[in-house]
Design a protein around this motif. Structure first.
Motif, PDB file in Angstrom:
ATOM      1  N   GLN A  51       0.918  -1.087   0.041  1.00 25.07           N
ATOM      2  CA  GLN A  51      -0.064   0.081   0.149  1.00 25.07           C
ATOM      3  C   GLN A  51       0.814   1.174  -0.036  1.00 25.07           C
ATOM      4  O   GLN A  51       2.176   1.168   0.342  1.00 25.07           O
ATOM      5  CB  GLN A  51      -0.940   0.013   1.229  1.00 25.07           C
ATOM      6  N   ASP A  52       0.284   2.385  -0.267  1.00 24.63           N
ATOM      7  CA  ASP A  52       1.326   3.715  -0.308  1.00 24.63           C
ATOM      8  C   ASP A  52       1.512   3.956   1.167  1.00 24.63           C
ATOM      9  O   ASP A  52       2.473   4.561   1.122  1.00 24.63           O
ATOM     10  CB  ASP A  52       0.124   4.941  -0.618  1.00 24.63           C
ATOM     11  N   ASP A  53       1.026   3.700   2.249  1.00 24.97           N
ATOM     12  CA  ASP A  53       1.562   3.555   3.480  1.00 24.97           C
ATOM     13  C   ASP A  53       2.927   2.812   3.796  1.00 24.97           C
ATOM     14  O   ASP A  53       3.941   3.278   4.444  1.00 24.97           O
ATOM     15  CB  ASP A  53       0.597   3.376   4.753  1.00 24.97           C
ATOM     16  N   ASP A  54       2.930   1.552   3.320  1.00 19.83           N
ATOM     17  CA  ASP A  54       4.171   0.908   3.320  1.00 19.83           C
ATOM     18  C   ASP A  54       5.312   1.460   2.620  1.00 19.83           C
ATOM     19  O   ASP A  54       6.432   1.514   2.751  1.00 19.83           O
ATOM     20  CB  ASP A  54       3.868  -0.723   2.733  1.00 19.83           C
ATOM     21  N   LEU A  55       4.887   1.942   1.416  1.00 22.50           N
ATOM     22  CA  LEU A  55       6.157   2.828   0.565  1.00 22.50           C
ATOM     23  C   LEU A  55       6.476   3.734   1.275  1.00 22.50           C
ATOM     24  O   LEU A  55       7.696   4.157   1.464  1.00 22.50           O
ATOM     25  CB  LEU A  55       5.450   2.990  -0.700  1.00 22.50           C
ATOM     26  N   ASP A  56       5.609   4.573   2.213  1.00 20.17           N
ATOM     27  CA  ASP A  56       6.103   5.597   2.619  1.00 20.17           C
ATOM     28  C   ASP A  56       7.054   5.420   3.971  1.00 20.17           C
ATOM     29  O   ASP A  56       8.073   6.150   4.064  1.00 20.17           O
ATOM     30  CB  ASP A  56       4.980   6.646   3.513  1.00 20.17           C
TER      31      ASP A  56
END
Length: 112
Positions: free
Chosen positions: A2-7
């Motif tokens: 997810q985008d949160d994981d990438l951040d």
């Protein structure tokens, strides 16, 4: 992912920057020094030759143009002295008649 994981991954990577090893830095610097241009090697030049006597006299008089003028004046003076003109009134301005500088110049073309 997810985008949160990438951040979170990017934040973790920014928190602990990777440093190159000392061995890698030594090799990079050695390659960089090998690519630098080498200064030219100075070699002994030819020995300066001292100019001869005639060259020094010519330089003292002023060089080639001055010697050309002196040579021309000398040749003209010798020609006037050898051929002995009948009158030089034309040069002194006493009369307006044309002077013959070479009245007997035909002997220059004859043989014997």
């Amino acid at each position: 992912m997810q985008d949160d994981d990438l951040d979170r991954l990017l934040a973790a990577a920014a928190a602990a920057p990777a440093r190159p090893s000392d061995d890698l830095m030594r090799r990079v610097l050695a390659d960089a020094l090998a690519q630098q241009p080498q200064p030219p090697v100075l070699q002994a030049g030819p020995v300066a030759v001292r100019p001869g006597l005639l060259s020094r006299i010519a330089a003292a008089l002023g060089g080639g143009p001055v010697l050309a003028g002196l040579g021309t004046a000398a040749v003209f003076g010798l020609a006037l002295g050898y051929l002995s003109p009948a009158t030089l009134d034309y040069l002194t301005g006493a009369t307006a008649d044309a002077a013959e500088f070479f009245p007997d110049a035909d002997f220059l073309t004859t043989e014997g």
